[in-house]
Design a protein around this motif. Structure first.
Motif, PDB file in Angstrom:
ATOM      1  N   GLY A  11       6.632   1.146   7.359  1.00 23.95           N
ATOM      2  CA  GLY A  11       6.747   2.119   6.307  1.00 23.95           C
ATOM      3  C   GLY A  11       8.062   2.479   5.683  1.00 23.95           C
ATOM      4  O   GLY A  11       8.936   2.734   6.608  1.00 23.95           O
ATOM      5  N   LYS A  32      -3.897  12.260   1.499  1.00 23.51           N
ATOM      6  CA  LYS A  32      -4.365  11.237   0.839  1.00 23.51           C
ATOM      7  C   LYS A  32      -4.527   9.961   1.578  1.00 23.51           C
ATOM      8  O   LYS A  32      -3.914   9.645   2.605  1.00 23.51           O
ATOM      9  N   GLU A  33      -5.770   9.224   1.288  1.00 17.18           N
ATOM     10  CA  GLU A  33      -6.128   7.924   1.693  1.00 17.18           C
ATOM     11  C   GLU A  33      -4.969   6.844   1.477  1.00 17.18           C
ATOM     12  O   GLU A  33      -4.663   7.071   0.221  1.00 17.18           O
ATOM     13  N   ARG A  34      -4.750   5.933   2.332  1.00 22.12           N
ATOM     14  CA  ARG A  34      -3.986   4.592   1.824  1.00 22.12           C
ATOM     15  C   ARG A  34      -4.615   4.056   0.797  1.00 22.12           C
ATOM     16  O   ARG A  34      -5.560   3.754   0.795  1.00 22.12           O
ATOM     17  N   GLU A  35      -3.767   3.556  -0.296  1.00 23.52           N
ATOM     18  CA  GLU A  35      -4.407   3.093  -1.381  1.00 23.52           C
ATOM     19  C   GLU A  35      -3.542   1.689  -1.867  1.00 23.52           C
ATOM     20  O   GLU A  35      -2.237   1.707  -1.564  1.00 23.52           O
ATOM     21  N   TYR A  65       0.640  -1.119  -0.001  1.00 22.68           N
ATOM     22  CA  TYR A  65       0.218  -0.094  -0.147  1.00 22.68           C
ATOM     23  C   TYR A  65       0.820   1.214  -0.085  1.00 22.68           C
ATOM     24  O   TYR A  65       2.136   1.125   0.428  1.00 22.68           O
ATOM     25  N   ARG A  66       0.209   2.392  -0.307  1.00 26.74           N
ATOM     26  CA  ARG A  66       0.873   3.837  -0.210  1.00 26.74           C
ATOM     27  C   ARG A  66      -0.046   4.622   0.254  1.00 26.74           C
ATOM     28  O   ARG A  66      -1.140   4.655   0.208  1.00 26.74           O
ATOM     29  N   GLN A  67       0.805   5.633   0.857  1.00 26.52           N
ATOM     30  CA  GLN A  67      -0.209   6.961   1.421  1.00 26.52           C
ATOM     31  C   GLN A  67       0.742   8.126   1.229  1.00 26.52           C
ATOM     32  O   GLN A  67       1.650   8.230   1.888  1.00 26.52           O
ATOM     33  N   TYR A 101       5.349   3.923   1.707  1.00 25.82           N
ATOM     34  CA  TYR A 101       4.921   2.638   1.111  1.00 25.82           C
ATOM     35  C   TYR A 101       4.837   1.555   2.289  1.00 25.82           C
ATOM     36  O   TYR A 101       5.903   1.475   2.919  1.00 25.82           O
ATOM     37  N   TYR A 102       3.712   1.030   2.372  1.00 27.89           N
ATOM     38  CA  TYR A 102       3.552  -0.009   3.606  1.00 27.89           C
ATOM     39  C   TYR A 102       3.367  -1.605   2.865  1.00 27.89           C
ATOM     40  O   TYR A 102       2.910  -1.719   1.813  1.00 27.89           O
ATOM     41  N   ALA A 112       5.202   8.735  -1.788  1.00 29.55           N
ATOM     42  CA  ALA A 112       4.292   8.315  -0.567  1.00 29.55           C
ATOM     43  C   ALA A 112       5.193   7.430   0.185  1.00 29.55           C
ATOM     44  O   ALA A 112       6.424   7.282   0.273  1.00 29.55           O
TER      45      ALA A 112
END
Length: 116
Positions: free
Chosen positions: A109, A43-46, A37-39, A94-95, A92
């Motif tokens: 992250g 912005k929301e995490r996507e 995922y990234r945030q 990244y997770y 972003a």
């Protein structure tokens, strides 16, 4: 200690590449479904990319298809995210997330900054 640790982030110029690592300890990551995922700020995490633990199928966000590749190295107990042709909008944190039944692990992250 059971955890996943991301690494490999940093500053990169547009068009450049990075490879993020999600290293697992205390469990075998190959039996887990793994998702990157990234945030970005504000912005929301996507979801960026996902790797199935059953059939090895992968899934990508439309914005990264053809540029990012998720893969797994069983010997290193690590999942990677190869990122090519990076754009400013890829900036972003990244997770990495690893899930298997009731087990759900998140890393801390790693920051990716794409800028000239």
């Amino acid at each position: 200690q059971v955890q996943v640790v991301e690494s490999g982030g940093g500053p990169v110029q547009p068009g450049g590449s990075l490879r993020l690592s999600c290293a697992a300890s205390g469990f075998t990551i190959s039996i887990y479904a793994v998702t990157w995922y990234r945030q970005a700020p504000g912005k929301e995490r996507e979801l960026v990319a996902a790797l199935s633990n059953t059939d090895g199928n992968t899934n990508y966000a439309d914005s990264v298809k053809g540029r990012f590749t998720i893969s797994r190295d069983r010997a290193r107990n690590t999942v990677y995210l190869q990122m090519n042709s990076l754009k400013a909008e890829d900036t972003a944190v990244y997770y990495c997330n690893a899930r298997h039944f009731l087990n759900n692990y998140w890393g801390q992250g790693t920051q990716v900054t794409v800028s000239s």
